[in-house]
Design an enzyme around this catalytic site. Sequence first.
Site, PDB file in Angstrom:
ATOM      1  N   THR A  36     102.678 -19.224  15.747  1.00 59.01           N
ATOM      2  CA  THR A  36     103.092 -20.622  15.583  1.00 59.01           C
ATOM      3  C   THR A  36     104.275 -20.949  16.484  1.00 59.01           C
ATOM      4  OG1 THR A  36     104.396 -19.849  13.733  1.00 59.01           O
ATOM      5  CG2 THR A  36     102.340 -20.945  13.188  1.00 59.01           C
ATOM      6  N   ASP A  37     105.011 -19.928  16.943  1.00 60.61           N
ATOM      7  CA  ASP A  37     106.266 -20.258  17.653  1.00 60.61           C
ATOM      8  C   ASP A  37     106.006 -21.045  18.939  1.00 60.61           C
ATOM      9  OD1 ASP A  37     105.345 -17.932  18.994  1.00 60.61           O
ATOM     10  OD2 ASP A  37     107.310 -16.938  18.993  1.00 60.61           O
ATOM     11  N   ASP A 175     110.870 -13.578  18.446  1.00 57.59           N
ATOM     12  CA  ASP A 175     111.370 -12.205  18.395  1.00 57.59           C
ATOM     13  C   ASP A 175     112.833 -12.127  18.826  1.00 57.59           C
ATOM     14  OD1 ASP A 175     108.701 -11.924  17.914  1.00 57.59           O
ATOM     15  OD2 ASP A 175     108.243 -10.849  19.775  1.00 57.59           O
ATOM     16  N   TYR A 225      97.033 -12.381  24.430  1.00 55.40           N
ATOM     17  CA  TYR A 225      98.101 -13.271  23.969  1.00 55.40           C
ATOM     18  C   TYR A 225      98.169 -14.503  24.864  1.00 55.40           C
ATOM     19  CZ  TYR A 225     102.738 -14.717  22.376  1.00 55.40           C
ATOM     20  OH  TYR A 225     103.799 -15.427  21.860  1.00 55.40           O
TER      21      TYR A 225
HETATM   22  C1  GLA Z   1     104.681 -11.849  19.667  1.00 56.26           C
HETATM   23  C2  GLA Z   1     105.508 -12.846  20.467  1.00 56.26           C
HETATM   24  C3  GLA Z   1     106.137 -13.906  19.554  1.00 56.26           C
HETATM   25  C4  GLA Z   1     105.085 -14.534  18.637  1.00 56.26           C
HETATM   26  C5  GLA Z   1     104.237 -13.458  17.956  1.00 56.26           C
HETATM   27  C6  GLA Z   1     103.089 -14.034  17.171  1.00 56.26           C
HETATM   28  O1  GLA Z   1     105.522 -11.108  18.823  1.00 56.26           O
HETATM   29  O2  GLA Z   1     106.525 -12.190  21.179  1.00 56.26           O
HETATM   30  O3  GLA Z   1     106.780 -14.895  20.338  1.00 56.26           O
HETATM   31  O4  GLA Z   1     104.290 -15.446  19.325  1.00 56.26           O
HETATM   32  O5  GLA Z   1     103.710 -12.529  18.890  1.00 56.26           O
HETATM   33  O6  GLA Z   1     103.561 -14.786  16.106  1.00 56.26           O
END
Ligand code: GLA
Length: 390
Positions: A36-37, A175, A225
């Site tokens: 969601t970020d 993160d 991703y």
């Molecule tokens: C990884 C990315 C984060 C986030 C998560 C999924 O950890 O670094 O920014 O998008 O995946 O929530």
Amino acid sequence: MNRQEMIQHFQKIFSTQQTPRVFCAPGRVNLIGEHTDYNGGHVFPCALSFGTWAAGVKRDDTKVRLYSLNFEKTGMIETDLSRVVYDKKQDWANYPLGVLSVLLKREYPVSCGMDLLFWGNVPLGAGLSSSASIELAAAVMLNGLFDLRIPNFELSKIGQEAENKFVGMNSGIMDQFASAMGKKGRAILLDCNTLNYKLEPLNLKGVSIVICNTNKPHNLIESKYNERRAQSEHALKELQSKLPVHALGELSEEEFEQNKQLITDPVERKRAKHAVYENRRALKAAKKLEEGDLEAFGKLMNDSHVSLRDDYEVTGKELDAMAEAAWKQPGVLGARMTGGGFGGCVVALVKDENVEDFKQNVAAQYEAATGYKPDFYIASAEDGAREITE
Ligand code: GLA
């Protein structure tokens, strides 16, 4: 690792009597609000006791030397302040060098070389943010050594820029933010659209946060991703043909349902659905935690996993086997994958008195299903990136 041990290692490796300053930055576990970020939604992580420790001194010349106690075979990585560039051969050191390069690009007064030592205990490739933790350890250390006075909030953005532009992973802010801004005993409800945040007390009343590592490294994560991110962005673009929104996180479930036909590709429609519903689940979960309703929190976690499995499709065999094994155990309030997915960890809320049985049963069932031996850690929410002075 404590401060004294870091200092001793530093003096041995760099053959010096100088006393380095010592810093530390944690990994994180995300309780809910996944993928969601970068969709302008909410996340709900907390910083962990796992982290990266860093020790460093400034030099009289412009040499930059880095060493990691985790990658002793790689040996000393050496470069110069005038040559801070990405190089595959620099391996793990690209993370701290990425941070250094962002500081230089932003013209912070980093005016001389340095000797830097790192050690970390965040399991690698497990979705617990080992990379953000080394980025923030480097950021908080350079901030201290060069007296840059950058607030931790800003350091998290510098860490993200290093990850996005130097390392090349197009991740969101979660993160690095959690590693920089974590607080003991709190989870962070972060609105990634505005970067407003709230520290919520983690009143778990006899319940433990159990992290279950599938020990299946999330190898393909970078390409998948970036692909998920592109699909979400394209879905948003189609919605924007009618709706005045900047991010999927701005939509309610109802608004999404009324307008989802604007998204032509059914796969992209599923991706967007996850982003919208998961954002709402994160908000609901934070409210349930405030109300002390951990049962409801756990159910939202289960729904989150199902959505990540069926709509966002980022779980995979191992994460699903782990979550399914967890759901069956007595005393489990909820369980879901955490982090980017495609391997890594499941996070579960388990009643304290059931934790030991939980580990045994889940280990047996998970191993029978996948052939991998899992690891378990009990999470405690800890402080974010900081100097260690004693
Ligand atoms: C990884 C990315 C984060 C986030 C998560 C999924 O950890 O670094 O920014 O998008 O995946 O929530």
